[in-house]
Design an enzyme around this catalytic site. Sequence first.
Site, PDB file in Angstrom:
ATOM      1  N   HIS A  58     -64.582  51.998  -9.588  1.00 32.67           N
ATOM      2  CA  HIS A  58     -65.430  51.925 -10.770  1.00 32.67           C
ATOM      3  C   HIS A  58     -64.566  51.518 -11.954  1.00 32.67           C
ATOM      4  O   HIS A  58     -63.389  51.897 -12.036  1.00 32.67           O
ATOM      5  CB  HIS A  58     -66.055  53.292 -11.032  1.00 32.67           C
ATOM      6  CG  HIS A  58     -66.406  53.542 -12.476  1.00 32.67           C
ATOM      7  ND1 HIS A  58     -65.532  54.177 -13.346  1.00 32.67           N
ATOM      8  CD2 HIS A  58     -67.501  53.231 -13.209  1.00 32.67           C
ATOM      9  CE1 HIS A  58     -66.090  54.253 -14.543  1.00 32.67           C
ATOM     10  NE2 HIS A  58     -67.267  53.683 -14.493  1.00 32.67           N
ATOM     11  N   ASN A  69     -65.191  50.601 -16.375  1.00 31.03           N
ATOM     12  CA  ASN A  69     -66.018  50.194 -17.500  1.00 31.03           C
ATOM     13  C   ASN A  69     -65.182  50.173 -18.769  1.00 31.03           C
ATOM     14  O   ASN A  69     -64.229  50.934 -18.923  1.00 31.03           O
ATOM     15  CB  ASN A  69     -67.273  51.075 -17.646  1.00 31.03           C
ATOM     16  CG  ASN A  69     -67.009  52.360 -18.371  1.00 31.03           C
ATOM     17  OD1 ASN A  69     -66.986  52.406 -19.596  1.00 31.03           O
ATOM     18  ND2 ASN A  69     -66.790  53.437 -17.613  1.00 31.03           N
ATOM     19  N   HIS A 112     -69.059  71.759  -8.963  1.00 32.37           N
ATOM     20  CA  HIS A 112     -69.736  72.528  -7.929  1.00 32.37           C
ATOM     21  C   HIS A 112     -69.098  72.350  -6.550  1.00 32.37           C
ATOM     22  O   HIS A 112     -69.390  73.105  -5.624  1.00 32.37           O
ATOM     23  CB  HIS A 112     -71.221  72.151  -7.877  1.00 32.37           C
ATOM     24  CG  HIS A 112     -71.481  70.715  -7.552  1.00 32.37           C
ATOM     25  ND1 HIS A 112     -71.182  69.692  -8.417  1.00 32.37           N
ATOM     26  CD2 HIS A 112     -72.018  70.125  -6.451  1.00 32.37           C
ATOM     27  CE1 HIS A 112     -71.520  68.538  -7.879  1.00 32.37           C
ATOM     28  NE2 HIS A 112     -72.023  68.776  -6.684  1.00 32.37           N
ATOM     29  N   ARG A 171     -82.301  50.042 -18.960  1.00 31.36           N
ATOM     30  CA  ARG A 171     -82.979  49.514 -17.778  1.00 31.36           C
ATOM     31  C   ARG A 171     -82.569  50.323 -16.558  1.00 31.36           C
ATOM     32  O   ARG A 171     -81.416  50.301 -16.133  1.00 31.36           O
ATOM     33  CB  ARG A 171     -82.613  48.046 -17.598  1.00 31.36           C
ATOM     34  CG  ARG A 171     -83.326  47.334 -16.471  1.00 31.36           C
ATOM     35  CD  ARG A 171     -83.032  45.844 -16.573  1.00 31.36           C
ATOM     36  NE  ARG A 171     -83.735  45.091 -15.577  1.00 31.36           N
ATOM     37  CZ  ARG A 171     -83.190  44.714 -14.409  1.00 31.36           C
ATOM     38  NH1 ARG A 171     -81.951  45.053 -14.125  1.00 31.36           N
ATOM     39  NH2 ARG A 171     -83.887  43.992 -13.552  1.00 31.36           N
TER      40      ARG A 171
END
Length: 302
Positions: A106, A108, A178, A263
């Site tokens: 990933h 960004n 968790h 979106r």
Amino acid sequence: MVVPVSTAYDYFIDLQSRIVAALEAADGTSFQSDSWTRDEGGGGLSRLLEGGPLLERAGVLFSHVQGKTLPPSASAHRPELAGRAWEAMGVSMVLHPRNPYIPTTHMNVRMFVARAPENGQGDDVFWFGGGLDLTPYYPFEEDARHFHQVCANALKPFGNDKYPAYKTWCDQYFYLKHRNETRGVGGIFFDDLNEGGFDQSFALVQSVGNCFLDAYMPIVEKRRHLEYGERERDFQAYRRGRYVEFNLVFDRGTLFGLQSGGRTESILLSMPPLATWRYNWAPEPGTPEAALAPYLKPREWL
């Protein structure tokens, strides 16, 4: 000051184009292009590859959106900016390779601007954020070290403190509380960056965005021809379930996109095409699948 939005816009569009071109060359498949607009203002360009021989799903997204009032996820840490008009843009991407020996990744890079109040009492306020991280299924320590070294090299011109700080920030952010485990082997992550003014902050963001291909593609080329079977694909799908859990429970980008009326198809494009969950399951000790667990906690790579 008035933030030079067009300068950032040109860079982000070019970054998306360069990454897509590199991935198309590696996969041998063309990306689809999907332009979209947003009722409140702005839009984006979603680039998607599905079902390729290398990339089972790849989304490389550009967005440039505006609004009249900062959404709660953006103003929670900046209550003094609540009510301001805003503008945000950036590139966000997630790659889900088909071969389980190639990690998911990933990246960004983004810019956010809270516009000056209409009464003229104040200036535009900007900040940058972003990062990149690696999520292996069958880990190779040399791959993690390479990924982190490229990240460290990209940040070094901006101070020796940046990589350690952003590496720690990544470990803390991409953490499934968790499950008591990290999402993968980390990388770098930062937010709220405006230190040194616009030019300095923007230069750091460009260095981070530009390092992605150097960090990830050598790993792809090293692992893409390793043979795998149903067992490896099953474990990959199981671990992808953890990726889904993080994105839906903790990821601030997902939350911001949904709160701001973004979106939905583009926001959720980061999800893997296939994922599974098993009740109370753990790999057998000593198996290749069990080798992943020690990597799912913060550690030093360099």
